[in-house]
Design a protein around this motif. Sequence first.
Motif, PDB file in Angstrom:
ATOM      1  N   PRO A  55      -3.699   7.567 -11.210  1.00 18.81           N
ATOM      2  CA  PRO A  55      -3.296   6.988 -12.506  1.00 18.81           C
ATOM      3  C   PRO A  55      -2.916   6.103 -12.463  1.00 18.81           C
ATOM      4  N   ASP A  56      -3.080   4.911 -11.404  1.00 20.08           N
ATOM      5  CA  ASP A  56      -2.823   3.160 -11.941  1.00 20.08           C
ATOM      6  C   ASP A  56      -4.255   2.524 -11.670  1.00 20.08           C
ATOM      7  N   SER A  57      -5.197   3.470 -10.426  1.00 19.78           N
ATOM      8  CA  SER A  57      -6.452   1.979 -10.326  1.00 19.78           C
ATOM      9  C   SER A  57      -7.041   3.353  -9.193  1.00 19.78           C
ATOM     10  N   ASP A  58      -8.583   3.186  -8.957  1.00 25.59           N
ATOM     11  CA  ASP A  58      -9.515   3.350  -8.687  1.00 25.59           C
ATOM     12  C   ASP A  58      -8.858   3.285  -6.872  1.00 25.59           C
ATOM     13  N   GLY A  59      -9.260   4.361  -6.405  1.00 23.20           N
ATOM     14  CA  GLY A  59      -9.030   4.337  -4.446  1.00 23.20           C
ATOM     15  C   GLY A  59      -9.653   3.105  -4.221  1.00 23.20           C
ATOM     16  N   VAL A  60     -11.151   3.551  -4.746  1.00 25.04           N
ATOM     17  CA  VAL A  60     -11.951   2.383  -3.876  1.00 25.04           C
ATOM     18  C   VAL A  60     -11.328   0.634  -4.060  1.00 25.04           C
ATOM     19  N   ASP A  61     -11.108   0.821  -5.268  1.00 19.24           N
ATOM     20  CA  ASP A  61     -10.355  -0.846  -5.724  1.00 19.24           C
ATOM     21  C   ASP A  61      -9.218  -1.552  -4.820  1.00 19.24           C
ATOM     22  N   LEU A  62      -8.699  -0.156  -4.678  1.00 20.00           N
ATOM     23  CA  LEU A  62      -7.676  -0.211  -3.843  1.00 20.00           C
ATOM     24  C   LEU A  62      -8.127  -0.960  -2.241  1.00 20.00           C
ATOM     25  N   LEU A  63      -8.332  -0.101  -2.031  1.00 13.34           N
ATOM     26  CA  LEU A  63      -9.167  -0.175  -0.632  1.00 13.34           C
ATOM     27  C   LEU A  63     -10.173  -1.520  -0.223  1.00 13.34           C
ATOM     28  N   VAL A  64     -10.888  -1.780  -1.245  1.00  9.32           N
ATOM     29  CA  VAL A  64     -11.365  -3.232  -1.256  1.00  9.32           C
ATOM     30  C   VAL A  64     -10.641  -4.094  -1.759  1.00  9.32           C
ATOM     31  N   LYS A  65      -9.335  -4.151  -2.286  1.00  9.67           N
ATOM     32  CA  LYS A  65      -7.693  -5.278  -2.397  1.00  9.67           C
ATOM     33  C   LYS A  65      -7.244  -5.356  -1.049  1.00  9.67           C
ATOM     34  N   TRP A  66      -6.953  -4.213  -0.254  1.00  9.22           N
ATOM     35  CA  TRP A  66      -6.193  -4.297   0.966  1.00  9.22           C
ATOM     36  C   TRP A  66      -7.458  -4.857   2.349  1.00  9.22           C
ATOM     37  N   ARG A  67      -8.418  -4.928   2.194  1.00 13.23           N
ATOM     38  CA  ARG A  67      -9.628  -5.484   3.764  1.00 13.23           C
ATOM     39  C   ARG A  67      -9.710  -7.096   2.502  1.00 13.23           C
ATOM     40  N   ASN A  68      -9.804  -7.387   1.738  1.00 14.04           N
ATOM     41  CA  ASN A  68     -10.215  -8.796   1.127  1.00 14.04           C
ATOM     42  C   ASN A  68      -8.559  -9.131   1.354  1.00 14.04           C
ATOM     43  N   CYS A  69      -7.559  -8.588   2.122  1.00 14.41           N
ATOM     44  CA  CYS A  69      -6.583  -9.076   2.040  1.00 14.41           C
ATOM     45  C   CYS A  69      -6.044  -8.837   3.621  1.00 14.41           C
ATOM     46  N   GLY A  70      -6.823  -8.020   4.363  1.00 19.50           N
ATOM     47  CA  GLY A  70      -7.304  -9.042   5.495  1.00 19.50           C
ATOM     48  C   GLY A  70      -6.231  -7.158   6.190  1.00 19.50           C
ATOM     49  N   VAL A  71      -6.130  -6.427   5.400  1.00 17.60           N
ATOM     50  CA  VAL A  71      -5.305  -4.890   6.326  1.00 17.60           C
ATOM     51  C   VAL A  71      -5.755  -4.124   6.662  1.00 17.60           C
ATOM     52  N   ARG A  72      -5.818  -4.094   8.075  1.00 16.29           N
ATOM     53  CA  ARG A  72      -6.577  -3.175   9.348  1.00 16.29           C
ATOM     54  C   ARG A  72      -6.625  -1.836   9.292  1.00 16.29           C
ATOM     55  N   LEU A  73      -5.513  -1.114   8.176  1.00 21.30           N
ATOM     56  CA  LEU A  73      -4.891  -0.094   8.087  1.00 21.30           C
ATOM     57  C   LEU A  73      -6.311   1.276   8.605  1.00 21.30           C
ATOM     58  N   PRO A  74      -6.495   1.971   9.570  1.00 15.08           N
ATOM     59  CA  PRO A  74      -7.557   2.772   9.363  1.00 15.08           C
ATOM     60  C   PRO A  74      -7.286   3.777   7.974  1.00 15.08           C
ATOM     61  N   VAL A  75      -8.410   3.897   7.308  1.00 16.55           N
ATOM     62  CA  VAL A  75      -8.318   4.312   6.141  1.00 16.55           C
ATOM     63  C   VAL A  75      -9.281   5.996   5.979  1.00 16.55           C
ATOM     64  N   LEU A  76      -8.890   7.030   5.625  1.00 11.24           N
ATOM     65  CA  LEU A  76      -9.604   7.843   5.453  1.00 11.24           C
ATOM     66  C   LEU A  76      -9.676   8.591   4.193  1.00 11.24           C
ATOM     67  N   ILE A  77     -11.044   8.336   3.692  1.00 14.83           N
ATOM     68  CA  ILE A  77     -11.313   8.121   2.040  1.00 14.83           C
ATOM     69  C   ILE A  77     -10.916   9.881   1.834  1.00 14.83           C
ATOM     70  N   LEU A  78     -10.259  10.763   1.030  1.00  7.40           N
ATOM     71  CA  LEU A  78     -10.377  12.325   1.162  1.00  7.40           C
ATOM     72  C   LEU A  78     -10.564  12.793  -0.679  1.00  7.40           C
ATOM     73  N   THR A  79     -11.502  13.143  -0.644  1.00  6.30           N
ATOM     74  CA  THR A  79     -11.659  12.908  -1.953  1.00  6.30           C
ATOM     75  C   THR A  79     -12.784  14.458  -2.515  1.00  6.30           C
ATOM     76  N   ALA A  80     -12.963  14.595  -3.691  1.00  8.09           N
ATOM     77  CA  ALA A  80     -13.830  15.256  -4.578  1.00  8.09           C
ATOM     78  C   ALA A  80     -15.577  15.095  -4.703  1.00  8.09           C
ATOM     79  N   ARG A  81     -15.058  13.486  -5.145  1.00 10.32           N
ATOM     80  CA  ARG A  81     -16.732  13.141  -5.719  1.00 10.32           C
ATOM     81  C   ARG A  81     -17.895  12.836  -3.780  1.00 10.32           C
ATOM     82  N   ALA A  82     -18.565  13.821  -4.414  1.00  8.90           N
ATOM     83  CA  ALA A  82     -19.500  14.021  -3.207  1.00  8.90           C
ATOM     84  C   ALA A  82     -20.886  13.661  -2.887  1.00  8.90           C
TER      85      ALA A  82
END
Length: 221
Positions: A55-82
């Motif tokens: 609701p407040d951001s696209d998940g991809v933008d959040l992922l990019v923010k994390w990676r740019n900040c050095g967050v290495r948490l493994p991420v599995l995207i779960l979505t209907a965007r096929a």
Amino acid sequence: MRVLLVEDDMLVSAGIVAGLRVHGLTVDAVSSAAQASLAASAGDFDACILDLGLPDSDGVDLLVKWRNCGVRLPVLILTARAALEHRVNGLRLGADDYLLKPFELDELIARLYAIVRRTSGWSSDKLTHGRVVLETTTREVFLDGSHVPMSRRELAVLEALMLNPSRVLTTDQLHGSVYGFSDGVESNALNVHIHHLRRKLGQQIVETVRGIGYKLGSPAP
């Protein structure tokens, strides 16, 4: 395994949480990008399940923010965007895997363990430490080939230690692996689980590091 679930559909979120917990995983669920960033900074997670339509951001933008900040948490995207471009873009921007809705729970769990395996450096679904084997697929523990009954909480403690064989985990980190952000847990609960592990698998299985926490002990001969 401790999982951060970022999903704004409450019905979908509740179903995933219930399913993962039945399979022995510890899950903390949030519904926005802001909550996800706060949780990721406050908790010690093994993996994240990330929806893209937040609701407040696209998940991809959040992922990019994390990676740019050095967050290495493994991420599995779960979505209907096929669309292929969405999948390629998600992986290119830092996701470790991409799973489409609707999905099967068994596949989701298998993919979570696969991305954690890759980042933790182990190659199969069996965690081995000397005479002790933990099969992550079946959630079973064996000592010298004999099955050892374990409670869900005991398994969570053992798995956290075996996933981090060279690390000292603080009491708070282990508590998070077992209970997540849950309140109302008795202060001595973790000590009870560790006592049971030592009784079932040998005193050496968990080593106390005074003033810090615990680590996986030396393998028994």
